[in-house]
Design an enzyme around this catalytic site. Structure first.
Site, short mmCIF file in Angstrom:
data_model
loop_
_atom_site.label_atom_id
_atom_site.label_comp_id
_atom_site.label_asym_id
_atom_site.label_seq_id
_atom_site.Cartn_x
_atom_site.Cartn_y
_atom_site.Cartn_z
N ARG A 70 0.84 -1.19 0.00
CA ARG A 70 0.00 0.00 0.00
C ARG A 70 0.88 1.25 0.00
NH1 ARG A 70 -2.02 1.17 4.28
NH2 ARG A 70 -1.20 -0.46 5.61
N TYR A 211 -1.28 -3.83 -6.72
CA TYR A 211 -0.96 -4.65 -5.53
C TYR A 211 -1.98 -4.50 -4.40
CZ TYR A 211 2.25 -7.49 -2.79
OH TYR A 211 2.83 -8.54 -2.10
N GLY A 212 -2.34 -5.62 -3.81
CA GLY A 212 -3.07 -5.69 -2.53
C GLY A 212 -4.16 -4.66 -2.38
N LYS A 220 -9.50 -2.69 1.83
CA LYS A 220 -9.30 -1.49 2.65
C LYS A 220 -10.17 -0.33 2.16
CE LYS A 220 -6.77 -3.59 5.43
NZ LYS A 220 -5.48 -4.11 5.34
N HIS A 240 -10.35 -2.47 11.51
CA HIS A 240 -9.20 -3.25 11.02
C HIS A 240 -8.88 -4.30 12.08
CE1 HIS A 240 -4.73 -3.11 9.48
NE2 HIS A 240 -5.41 -4.05 8.88
N SER A 262 -0.96 -3.06 10.25
CA SER A 262 -0.55 -3.97 9.18
C SER A 262 0.74 -4.69 9.56
CB SER A 262 -0.33 -3.16 7.90
OG SER A 262 -1.52 -2.48 7.59
N ALA A 263 0.76 -5.99 9.30
CA ALA A 263 1.92 -6.84 9.59
C ALA A 263 2.32 -6.81 11.06
CB ALA A 263 3.10 -6.49 8.68
N CYS A 264 1.32 -6.77 11.94
CA CYS A 264 1.60 -6.79 13.38
C CYS A 264 0.88 -7.93 14.09
CB CYS A 264 1.25 -5.46 14.02
SG CYS A 264 2.37 -4.15 13.51
N GLY A 265 0.43 -8.94 13.34
CA GLY A 265 0.02 -10.16 14.01
C GLY A 265 -1.45 -10.56 13.97
N THR A 267 -3.31 -11.97 11.40
CA THR A 267 -3.50 -13.29 10.79
C THR A 267 -3.02 -14.38 11.75
OG1 THR A 267 -3.22 -12.34 8.61
CG2 THR A 267 -2.96 -14.73 8.78
N ASN A 268 -1.87 -14.13 12.37
CA ASN A 268 -1.32 -15.13 13.29
C ASN A 268 -2.23 -15.36 14.49
OD1 ASN A 268 1.66 -16.19 12.72
ND2 ASN A 268 1.34 -14.21 11.72
N ASP A 287 -8.63 -9.71 9.17
CA ASP A 287 -8.22 -8.35 8.81
C ASP A 287 -9.29 -7.28 9.03
OD1 ASP A 287 -5.95 -6.88 7.72
OD2 ASP A 287 -7.21 -6.45 5.99
N ASN A 377 6.93 -8.01 2.17
CA ASN A 377 5.47 -7.92 2.10
C ASN A 377 4.91 -8.91 1.07
OD1 ASN A 377 2.96 -6.73 2.98
ND2 ASN A 377 2.87 -5.58 1.07
N ARG A 379 2.90 -12.03 -0.17
CA ARG A 379 1.59 -12.40 0.41
C ARG A 379 1.04 -13.67 -0.21
NH1 ARG A 379 -1.11 -8.64 4.26
NH2 ARG A 379 0.45 -7.02 4.51
N ARG A 410 3.29 -2.90 17.51
CA ARG A 410 4.63 -3.46 17.56
C ARG A 410 5.53 -2.42 18.21
NH1 ARG A 410 7.57 -7.03 13.83
NH2 ARG A 410 5.57 -7.56 12.86
N GLY A 510 1.67 -19.17 19.52
CA GLY A 510 0.80 -20.04 20.32
C GLY A 510 0.77 -19.66 21.80
P1 GTP Z 1 -1.81 -7.36 7.62
O1 GTP Z 1 -2.27 -8.47 6.74
O2 GTP Z 1 -0.79 -6.49 6.95
O3 GTP Z 1 -2.94 -6.54 8.16
O4 GTP Z 1 -0.95 -8.02 8.83
P2 GTP Z 1 -1.34 -8.87 10.12
O5 GTP Z 1 -1.70 -7.94 11.23
O6 GTP Z 1 -2.31 -9.92 9.78
O7 GTP Z 1 0.07 -9.52 10.52
P3 GTP Z 1 0.56 -11.04 10.48
O8 GTP Z 1 -0.21 -11.93 11.42
O9 GTP Z 1 0.63 -11.47 9.08
O10 GTP Z 1 2.03 -10.92 11.08
C1 GTP Z 1 3.03 -10.14 10.49
C2 GTP Z 1 4.39 -10.54 10.97
O11 GTP Z 1 4.45 -10.50 12.39
C3 GTP Z 1 4.76 -11.96 10.55
O12 GTP Z 1 6.09 -11.98 10.09
C4 GTP Z 1 4.63 -12.75 11.83
O13 GTP Z 1 5.50 -13.84 11.88
C5 GTP Z 1 4.94 -11.73 12.91
N1 GTP Z 1 4.22 -12.05 14.18
C6 GTP Z 1 2.90 -12.31 14.31
N2 GTP Z 1 2.59 -12.63 15.60
C7 GTP Z 1 3.75 -12.56 16.30
C8 GTP Z 1 4.08 -12.79 17.67
O14 GTP Z 1 3.26 -13.12 18.52
N3 GTP Z 1 5.39 -12.59 18.01
C9 GTP Z 1 6.34 -12.22 17.09
N4 GTP Z 1 7.58 -12.06 17.52
N5 GTP Z 1 6.06 -12.02 15.79
C10 GTP Z 1 4.78 -12.18 15.39
C1 SPV Z 2 -2.65 -4.22 5.34
O1 SPV Z 2 -1.75 -3.52 4.85
O2 SPV Z 2 -3.17 -3.96 6.45
C2 SPV Z 2 -3.10 -5.43 4.63
C3 SPV Z 2 -2.58 -5.67 3.28
O3 SPV Z 2 -3.91 -6.15 5.16
S1 SPV Z 2 -3.45 -4.76 2.08
O4 SPV Z 2 -4.57 -5.60 1.62
O5 SPV Z 2 -2.52 -4.52 0.98
O6 SPV Z 2 -3.96 -3.55 2.62
MN MN Z 3 -4.49 -5.40 7.24
#
Ligand code: GTP
Ligand code: SPV
Ligand code: MN
Length: 601
Positions: A70, A211-212, A220, A240, A262-265, A267-268, A287, A377, A379, A410, A510
């Site tokens: 993005r 992209y995305g 979004k 979000h 975004s990318a702060c956990g 999905t996990n 998401d 990034n 995906r 984060r 976990g």
């Molecule tokens: P968007 O799709 O961008 O909205 O991201 P998201 O919030 O779904 O993030 P996602 O779960 O994909 O995690 C992004 C990164 O953070 C990955 O590289 C994960 O491995 C890492 N991560 C997720 N959960 C944890 C955690 O509990 N601890 C640590 N150290 N890293 C984590």
């Molecule tokens: C984000 O950036 O929060 C995502 C990826 O989930 S995107 O769909 O590109 O916005």
């Molecule tokens: Mn997102």
């Protein structure tokens, strides 16, 4: 034209866009499996989609190296009055932006097919669902939309003759001259990219990126930026957030919504495999979540999407075994590395690096190469139906009643592992004052990755709130007024605190179930907590830590409040809130003052 379309407004809009963008032909998507396969076959033939021998019906795509995430600096909320977009959004007046973009759209689809994608966010026909129609010249966007949303004839039928829809116009912005050969990932240069929203018309115009979130406009653009405006008007919330259902060993169920940037956990956490014996987790969404107060007085949430567009790097059998199973087949991968035996690979996949691979830019790669093999990034796109922990009732039109809301981000320093809000209003303050280090999910105005920097990211919505965020904070307070004693409990977490050696102090993944269990027990009045300046916090004895690998020293840091650091933090929070001027809610100011008092600053 679609044989079934009775909606004159839609037919007229498609004709108007065809006249503007001048495609070679127009194709109405019906959402069928056949259509998906045909488009894939066409992209494979063109060399843009690479079939993966090791994963059934899976494909790898490589984007242009400048089009990888993005682009917040090119994302606009265009309202007649700039104040309504707020200091949180880039703004250009609708007249000016439409003029600029109309010039860009003029003839932009030359030599390409214009696809019309009718889609539904939320179960078709549900009172919570919204219908969108995306026009795009990207077949890659079409196949991704097939996975991420409910596409096709069923939507056209539900729309009927006079149903309302959200028009979403998208072009990669790369017209073809007669006879000109296409590139593998067409897109426009950075200065011509625009991701624009006109909330007063429920209209989305995106140009130049494939992209995305820039190109899959149901995500979004519609489900957050436009939906947040509609939600405020109609008295609900578009967030979000991930959605998760937890079941305790006793069989008690809890529904959790969590907002991390975004990318702060998200999905996990949505796919967590609890390390707590007897606890079960089921995935509802990863998401986006739409929440509404139903007649039972509780806040109910749905996931309006139908698939995941998840971060690949870092996904491994040890961090997210559920995702690893889910990605075995029928998955689209973008910007991962390709191995010699026809599989994908990415950094921290938990498998040894291949001796040779093709990196995300299409170059030969070996473990000695200086650059990463997969883009950070990179995906995967995969339907929720493939998720082994999918909650079977995930798409129930009424959604699930939310017990727990989690905010977070984060932060390598300062922010403890978990703290709980004293009440809803304090929880709104926690959301509003949330912060995070930026990640590879955003690129800067030159198309480069941003160096990680801490920024305020309220409710993980800074890039996604389609109106003045001061008014958004107020909306959250007012939702609490309506919910009263039925409001979910609010918590704040940070899985990313680091020690002096730069390593994460908390094992995460976990083991985050230990924190979730504490939350559930707090809801039931079963777990202890001490009152700190920033909220209610567990002591080590209040958490179930049996078998977890964390030293007493690390725990001490994770569960304490660093007053000196917080005093500095408060200044940053206050400076941020001040930007909202007249839109800064009094109740937020009251919370800030109270926190200052508790910290004695
Ligand atoms: P968007 O799709 O961008 O909205 O991201 P998201 O919030 O779904 O993030 P996602 O779960 O994909 O995690 C992004 C990164 O953070 C990955 O590289 C994960 O491995 C890492 N991560 C997720 N959960 C944890 C955690 O509990 N601890 C640590 N150290 N890293 C984590
Ligand atoms: C984000 O950036 O929060 C995502 C990826 O989930 S995107 O769909 O590109 O916005
Ligand atoms: Mn997102």
């Amino acid at each position: 034209m679609s044989v079934n379309c009775q909606n004159n407004k839609l037919i007229r809009w498609v004709e108007e866009i065809e006249a503007l963008c001048k495609p070679e032909k127009v194709y109405w998507c019906n959402g069928s499996a056949r259509e998906y396969q045909d488009l894939m076959a066409q992209m494979v033939k063109a060399g843009t989609g690479i079939p993966l021998e090791k994963r059934k019906e899976s494909f790898l795509f490589r984007s242009d190296p400048t089009d990888v995430a993005r682009i917040e600096s090119h994302t606009y909320v265009s309202t007649r009055n700039q104040e309504n977009a707020g200091p949180n959004n880039n703004w250009i007046s609708p007249d000016e932006l439409k003029k600029t973009m109309s010039d860009l759209y003029d003839g932009c689809m030359a030599g390409r097919t214009m696809y019309v994608i009718p889609f539904s966010m939320g179960p078709i026909g549900s009172p919570l669902a919204k219908t969108g129609v995306q026009i795009t010249d990207s077949p890659y966007a079409v196949v991704n939309m097939h996975i991420m949303t409910r596409v096709g004839d069923r939507v056209i039928e539900a729309l009927g003759a006079d149903g309302e829809f959200y028009p979403c116009l998208h072009s990669v912005g790369a017209p073809l001259k007669p006879g000109e050969e296409d590139v593998k990932w067409p897109c426009a240069p950075m200065e011509k990219k625009y991701i624009s929203h006109f909330p007063e018309e429920n209209l989305i115009w995106s140009f130049g990126s494939g992209y995305g979130g820039n190109a899959l406009l149901g995500k979004k653009c519609l489900s957050l930026r436009i939906a947040s405006v509609v939600a405020r008007r109609e008295g609900w919330l578009a967030e979000h957030m991930l959605l998760l259902r937890l079941t305790s060993p006793e069989g008690r169920q809890y529904h959790v919504a969590g907002a991390f940037p975004s990318a702060c956990g998200k999905t996990n956490l949505a796919m967590i495999t609890p390390t707590m014996p007897g606890w079960k987790a089921e995935t509802i969404g990863d998401d986006i979540c739409w929440m509404k107060i139903l007649p039972d007085g509780r806040l109910h949430a749905i996931n309006p999407e139908m698939g995941f567009f998840g971060v690949a790097p870092g996904t491994s059998v040890s961090t997210n075994p559920v995702a690893m199973k889910m990605l075995q087949s029928r998955t689209i991968f973008t910007n991962c590395a390709l191995t010699d035996d026809g599989d994908v690979w990415w950094e921290e996949m938990g498998l040894p690096a291949p001796a040779r691979a093709i990196d995300w830019k299409g170059r030969d790669w070996t473990p000695e190469s200086k650059e990463a093999a997969a883009h950070p990034n990179a995906r995967f796109t995969v339907p929720i139906s493939q998720c082994p922990t999918e909650f079977s009732g995930w798409d129930h039109p009424d959604g699930v009643p939310i017990d727990i809301i989690i905010f977070g981000g984060r932060r390598g320093e300062m922010m403890p592992l978990v703290h709980e809000a004293f009440d809803w209003e304090h929880g709104v303050f926690m959301g509003a004052s949330a912060s995070s280090e930026t990640t590879a999910a955003i690129i800067d105005r030159n198309g480069n990755l941003m160096p990680p920097q801490v920024r305020r990211d309220p409710f993980a919505m800074l890039p996604f709130c389609g109106y003045n965020m001061g008014d958004y904070f107020q909306h959250w307070f007012e939702m609490g007024d309506r919910l009263g004693s039925k409001a979910p409990r609010i918590f704040y977490v940070n899985w990313f605190r680091k020690g002096e050696d730069g390593r994460f102090l908390w094992p995460g993944f976990g083991d985050n179930s230990r924190v979730l269990k504490w939350m559930c027990d707090r809801v039931d009045g079963k777990a202890g907590a001490r009152e700190s300046a920033i909220g209610m916090m567990p002591e080590a004895k209040d958490l179930d830590l049996s078998g977890v690998k964390v030293s007493p020293e690390a725990l001490e840091v994770l569960l304490s409040v660093d007053s000196a650091a917080w005093s500095e933090e408060i200044k940053d929070i206050e400076a941020f809130f001040m930007k909202f001027g007249d839109h800064y809610p009094e109740r937020l100011e009251k919370q800030l003052k109270a926190l200052k008092g508790r910290l004695s600053v």
